[in-house]
Scaffold this active site. Sequence first.
Site, PDB file in Angstrom:
ATOM      1  N   LYS A  58       0.802  -1.233   0.000  1.00 45.20           N
ATOM      2  CA  LYS A  58       0.000   0.000   0.000  1.00 45.20           C
ATOM      3  C   LYS A  58       0.832   1.280   0.000  1.00 45.20           C
ATOM      4  O   LYS A  58       0.431   2.296  -0.544  1.00 45.20           O
ATOM      5  CB  LYS A  58      -0.967  -0.007   1.191  1.00 45.20           C
ATOM      6  N   GLU A  67      -9.979   7.692   3.588  1.00 41.64           N
ATOM      7  CA  GLU A  67     -10.875   6.900   4.412  1.00 41.64           C
ATOM      8  C   GLU A  67     -10.243   5.522   4.545  1.00 41.64           C
ATOM      9  O   GLU A  67      -9.451   5.095   3.702  1.00 41.64           O
ATOM     10  CB  GLU A  67     -12.266   6.807   3.787  1.00 41.64           C
ATOM     11  N   SER A 112       1.271  -9.835  -1.322  1.00 45.91           N
ATOM     12  CA  SER A 112       0.936  -8.413  -1.183  1.00 45.91           C
ATOM     13  C   SER A 112       1.249  -7.852   0.207  1.00 45.91           C
ATOM     14  O   SER A 112       1.461  -6.653   0.364  1.00 45.91           O
ATOM     15  CB  SER A 112      -0.541  -8.191  -1.510  1.00 45.91           C
TER      16      SER A 112
HETATM   17  C1  LIG Z   1      -5.315  -3.814   1.066  1.00 43.67           C
HETATM   18  C2  LIG Z   1      -4.676  -5.118   0.795  1.00 43.67           C
HETATM   19  C3  LIG Z   1      -5.064  -5.941  -0.305  1.00 43.67           C
HETATM   20  C4  LIG Z   1      -6.213  -5.608  -1.212  1.00 43.67           C
HETATM   21  O1  LIG Z   1      -6.081  -4.421  -1.951  1.00 43.67           O
HETATM   22  P1  LIG Z   1      -5.804  -4.419  -3.513  1.00 43.67           P
HETATM   23  O2  LIG Z   1      -6.068  -3.008  -3.899  1.00 43.67           O
HETATM   24  O3  LIG Z   1      -6.733  -5.392  -4.170  1.00 43.67           O
HETATM   25  O4  LIG Z   1      -4.391  -4.809  -3.709  1.00 43.67           O
HETATM   26  C5  LIG Z   1      -4.386  -7.121  -0.529  1.00 43.67           C
HETATM   27  N1  LIG Z   1      -3.375  -7.517   0.280  1.00 43.67           N
HETATM   28  C6  LIG Z   1      -2.970  -6.775   1.341  1.00 43.67           C
HETATM   29  C7  LIG Z   1      -1.858  -7.284   2.191  1.00 43.67           C
HETATM   30  C8  LIG Z   1      -3.605  -5.553   1.628  1.00 43.67           C
HETATM   31  O5  LIG Z   1      -3.208  -4.840   2.688  1.00 43.67           O
END
Ligand SMILES: *Cc1c(COP(=O)(O)O)cnc(C)c1O
Length: 395
Positions: free
Chosen positions: A88, A110, A380
């Site tokens: 993020k 938000e 992610s």
């Molecule tokens: C917020 C988040 C997501 C989902 O958000 P995307 O915009 O679909 O990438 C996925 N994995 C993690 C670890 C997150 O914090």
Amino acid sequence: MKQESRSTKFGKYGGQFVPEVLMPALEELTEQYEKHKDDPAFNEELNYYLRDFAGRPSALYHAKRLSKEYGIKIYLKREDLIHGGAHKLNNTLGQALLTKYMGKERIIAETGAGQHGTACAMAGAAFGIRTEVYMGAKDTVRQRMNVYRMELMGAKVIPVKSGSQTLKDAINEAMRDWVTNVETTHYMLGSVVGPHPYPAMVRDFQSVIGKETRTQMMEREGRLPDSIVACTGGGSNAMGIFYPFLEEDVDLFSVEAGGNGLKTTEKEALHSASLCAGQEGVLHGARTKVLQNKYGQILESSSIAAGLDYAGVGPELAYLADIGRIMPCYSLDSEALEAFHDLCRFEGIIPALESSHAIAYVKKAAASGELGDVTVINISGRGDKDLETVLGVKQ
Ligand SMILES: *Cc1c(COP(=O)(O)O)cnc(C)c1O
């Protein structure tokens, strides 16, 4: 409501479905983003923060033991190693720098579970920009530690007591604030969603993931992977890793949350999977695929992974799914949990429950051959934030 010109769209998806009062703000943002995105000074400064503050490039790791277990050569793109523990920050650093270039002095955002709010607070502190985060009052109680994290980093968390006191009420309040304070304030969106230019801009800021993956794969394998697998909530980590491969012969799998498929029917299980089961509609300023009933009412999504719990999906992903460039698929809560434990045990890496959905899909699909011989999973984020949830589930 105003319709938009063609350039704001991905096929029939995207656009700017917002109240008239917001149009000047979106026009200004589009203009400023177009002006700065190829500016060498802007990019040099962004790269500095990505490298020295966020810790980029993130590793591409050959997961040997998981590869052996699943029967396919697996590389992990380690966004879990980025400052804050997820992808993020790539986006919030980009938007915070743009805020500075636009000469604005305040960031609003938000947040639901608090992950995006925390990434905003980090970027706001790094650039010395006042940051205020709207959060449903119920969420501020449920996510006490993230509220504290944001406050420690100097952000102000504003609990929203209207409506259901959750994310959608926080979005309404943030919008209201933006309309009133647009001269001084940038509204920071957390995924490839919302009206143009957000889906394209957030994708561009996240595509550093895919660019690095390309270079790292060429170094390791001398070729591109056969497939890339990423979990999808709004779709920013997926678009970020997919985008530099769109023109290549690489199969792209977007894994959504199938929810608790063991207790409900498979059809109900798809209730968190907008690409798989959504219908065309307008959500948060864009035309996209939305989980809705036949009367157009938004359905509640549900997933063990808070970050995947979203009734819509980025408009570009909806378009890419329609033209057959990406494969929409899903994993159930139970499958994601199993994959979570696999990565912990076989590799010593605790993945986010969101990322675990992508791992689970590789486990299911490897044997069929659809992923080819070499695949990349976008990890992610890290799973430390999810331990309470995992502990609460009987395996
Ligand atoms: C917020 C988040 C997501 C989902 O958000 P995307 O915009 O679909 O990438 C996925 N994995 C993690 C670890 C997150 O914090």
